[in-house]
Design a protein around this motif. Structure first.
Motif, PDB file in Angstrom:
ATOM      1  N   MET A   3      51.841  48.337  81.142  1.00 54.04           N
ATOM      2  CA  MET A   3      50.860  47.680  80.269  1.00 54.04           C
ATOM      3  C   MET A   3      49.474  48.296  80.459  1.00 54.04           C
ATOM      4  N   GLN A   4      49.148  48.673  81.653  1.00 54.64           N
ATOM      5  CA  GLN A   4      47.848  49.272  81.921  1.00 54.64           C
ATOM      6  C   GLN A   4      47.791  50.720  81.436  1.00 54.64           C
ATOM      7  N   TYR A   5      48.851  51.477  81.673  1.00 57.67           N
ATOM      8  CA  TYR A   5      48.822  52.910  81.402  1.00 57.67           C
ATOM      9  C   TYR A   5      49.283  53.278  79.990  1.00 57.67           C
ATOM     10  N   TYR A   6      50.387  52.691  79.525  1.00 55.52           N
ATOM     11  CA  TYR A   6      50.962  53.063  78.234  1.00 55.52           C
ATOM     12  C   TYR A   6      50.636  52.096  77.090  1.00 55.52           C
ATOM     13  N   PHE A   7      50.419  50.827  77.408  1.00 50.17           N
ATOM     14  CA  PHE A   7      50.282  49.827  76.357  1.00 50.17           C
ATOM     15  C   PHE A   7      49.007  48.982  76.420  1.00 50.17           C
ATOM     16  N   PRO A   8      47.870  49.553  76.747  1.00 50.99           N
ATOM     17  CA  PRO A   8      46.664  48.715  76.807  1.00 50.99           C
ATOM     18  C   PRO A   8      46.252  48.178  75.435  1.00 50.99           C
ATOM     19  N   MET A   9      46.747  48.798  74.356  1.00 48.60           N
ATOM     20  CA  MET A   9      46.383  48.384  73.014  1.00 48.60           C
ATOM     21  C   MET A   9      47.155  47.152  72.535  1.00 48.60           C
ATOM     22  N   LEU A  10      48.118  46.697  73.297  1.00 44.63           N
ATOM     23  CA  LEU A  10      48.937  45.562  72.876  1.00 44.63           C
ATOM     24  C   LEU A  10      48.336  44.225  73.304  1.00 44.63           C
ATOM     25  N   SER A  11      47.089  44.007  72.969  1.00 46.98           N
ATOM     26  CA  SER A  11      46.387  42.785  73.382  1.00 46.98           C
ATOM     27  C   SER A  11      46.962  41.534  72.716  1.00 46.98           C
ATOM     28  N   TYR A  12      47.674  41.689  71.635  1.00 41.82           N
ATOM     29  CA  TYR A  12      48.258  40.564  70.910  1.00 41.82           C
ATOM     30  C   TYR A  12      49.593  40.123  71.507  1.00 41.82           C
ATOM     31  N   VAL A  13      50.083  40.846  72.508  1.00 45.32           N
ATOM     32  CA  VAL A  13      51.335  40.479  73.184  1.00 45.32           C
ATOM     33  C   VAL A  13      51.000  39.427  74.230  1.00 45.32           C
ATOM     34  N   ASP A  14      51.715  38.296  74.189  1.00 47.72           N
ATOM     35  CA  ASP A  14      51.407  37.239  75.153  1.00 47.72           C
ATOM     36  C   ASP A  14      52.392  37.161  76.317  1.00 47.72           C
ATOM     37  N   ASP A  15      53.477  37.950  76.246  1.00 51.22           N
ATOM     38  CA  ASP A  15      54.428  37.982  77.357  1.00 51.22           C
ATOM     39  C   ASP A  15      55.240  39.262  77.229  1.00 51.22           C
ATOM     40  N   CYS A  16      55.520  39.899  78.346  1.00 48.11           N
ATOM     41  CA  CYS A  16      56.334  41.116  78.289  1.00 48.11           C
ATOM     42  C   CYS A  16      56.988  41.376  79.636  1.00 48.11           C
ATOM     43  N   CYS A  17      58.015  42.221  79.578  1.00 50.74           N
ATOM     44  CA  CYS A  17      58.708  42.656  80.782  1.00 50.74           C
ATOM     45  C   CYS A  17      59.239  44.056  80.495  1.00 50.74           C
ATOM     46  N   ILE A  18      58.830  45.019  81.301  1.00 49.75           N
ATOM     47  CA  ILE A  18      59.225  46.414  81.125  1.00 49.75           C
ATOM     48  C   ILE A  18      59.882  46.872  82.415  1.00 49.75           C
ATOM     49  N   VAL A  19      61.108  47.395  82.290  1.00 47.28           N
ATOM     50  CA  VAL A  19      61.817  47.833  83.484  1.00 47.28           C
ATOM     51  C   VAL A  19      62.357  49.244  83.313  1.00 47.28           C
ATOM     52  N   THR A  20      62.505  49.920  84.446  1.00 47.93           N
ATOM     53  CA  THR A  20      63.111  51.249  84.495  1.00 47.93           C
ATOM     54  C   THR A  20      64.190  51.216  85.564  1.00 47.93           C
ATOM     55  N   CYS A  21      65.112  52.151  85.455  1.00 44.14           N
ATOM     56  CA  CYS A  21      66.179  52.246  86.445  1.00 44.14           C
ATOM     57  C   CYS A  21      65.590  52.695  87.779  1.00 44.14           C
ATOM     58  N   THR A  22      66.074  52.120  88.866  1.00 44.37           N
ATOM     59  CA  THR A  22      65.554  52.497  90.186  1.00 44.37           C
ATOM     60  C   THR A  22      66.038  53.868  90.627  1.00 44.37           C
ATOM     61  N   GLU A  23      67.120  54.346  90.048  1.00 44.39           N
ATOM     62  CA  GLU A  23      67.632  55.678  90.374  1.00 44.39           C
ATOM     63  C   GLU A  23      66.820  56.710  89.590  1.00 44.39           C
ATOM     64  N   SER A  24      66.211  57.652  90.285  1.00 43.15           N
ATOM     65  CA  SER A  24      65.280  58.590  89.649  1.00 43.15           C
ATOM     66  C   SER A  24      65.930  59.535  88.636  1.00 43.15           C
ATOM     67  N   THR A  25      67.233  59.728  88.705  1.00 47.73           N
ATOM     68  CA  THR A  25      67.890  60.624  87.751  1.00 47.73           C
ATOM     69  C   THR A  25      68.501  59.869  86.567  1.00 47.73           C
ATOM     70  N   ASN A  26      68.382  58.550  86.558  1.00 51.37           N
ATOM     71  CA  ASN A  26      68.855  57.732  85.443  1.00 51.37           C
ATOM     72  C   ASN A  26      67.615  57.253  84.691  1.00 51.37           C
ATOM     73  N   PHE A  27      67.517  57.589  83.417  1.00 52.12           N
ATOM     74  CA  PHE A  27      66.318  57.292  82.649  1.00 52.12           C
ATOM     75  C   PHE A  27      66.429  56.015  81.825  1.00 52.12           C
ATOM     76  N   ASN A  28      67.345  55.118  82.172  1.00 50.07           N
ATOM     77  CA  ASN A  28      67.415  53.827  81.486  1.00 50.07           C
ATOM     78  C   ASN A  28      66.066  53.137  81.586  1.00 50.07           C
ATOM     79  N   GLU A  29      65.632  52.622  80.458  1.00 49.66           N
ATOM     80  CA  GLU A  29      64.342  51.923  80.403  1.00 49.66           C
ATOM     81  C   GLU A  29      64.368  51.016  79.187  1.00 49.66           C
TER      82      GLU A  29
END
Length: 158
Positions: free
Chosen positions: A54-80
């Motif tokens: 939210m700070q780095y990629y989505f600071p412009m989303l001020s109208y969002v009131d709730d969010c959850c962004i996750v990435t895979c903990t395994e560095s070679t798996n790019f699930n997000e």
């Protein structure tokens, strides 16, 4: 008379207790995210990156009131994936547009990155944004996982 008043009070308290126990928990972005995690599991699980993204990629989303962004903990798996709840339905289209731009940029970052696993590239080719009411969700997953995740969320929210 005292017994009648006590029974009435006891009955009212039991009714209030039963209602609170049976109440459906409120839906939030974290709950929706958990549904997606179950539909698209990974061997090592997911890491919540909401604050950073939210700070780095989505600071412009001020109208969002709730969010959850996750990435895979395994560095070679790019699930997000990211789950965003907009305050007003009228903001949904703007959120979709901005998330599509993010996905395009994420694909370019992947192609020029140090870790480039050809097997992970289809996730970026199939990345998509889906609006379900006031929830806007982006997925960078295998096509089958993405479908399963979105189907599970639709079923939950309806």
């Amino acid at each position: 008379m005292k017994k009648v008043v006590c029974f009435i009070l006891l009955g009212a308290m039991m009714l209030l207790f039963c209602q609170s126990v049976l109440a459906v928990p409120s839906t939030n972005a974290e709950t929706v995210s958990e549904i997606i995690r179950k539909a698209a599991p990974t061997e090592f699980g997911y890491l919540d990156n909401t604050e950073y993204y939210m700070q780095y990629y989505f600071p412009m989303l001020s109208y969002v009131d709730d969010c959850c962004i996750v990435t895979c903990t395994e560095s070679t798996n790019f699930n997000e994936f990211g789950v965003f709840h907009v305050k007003n339905v009228s903001d949904a289209k703007l959120c979709e547009k901005q998330l599509k731009t993010y996905l395009s940029n994420a694909k370019e970052r992947f192609k020029s990155g140090v870790v480039y696993d050809i097997n992970e590239y289809p996730k970026f080719e199939n990345a998509k944004v889906t609006a379900i009411g006031q929830y806007i969700i982006y997925t960078i997953l295998d096509a089958s996982q993405s479908k399963a995740a979105i189907d599970a969320v639709r079923q939950f929210l309806q």
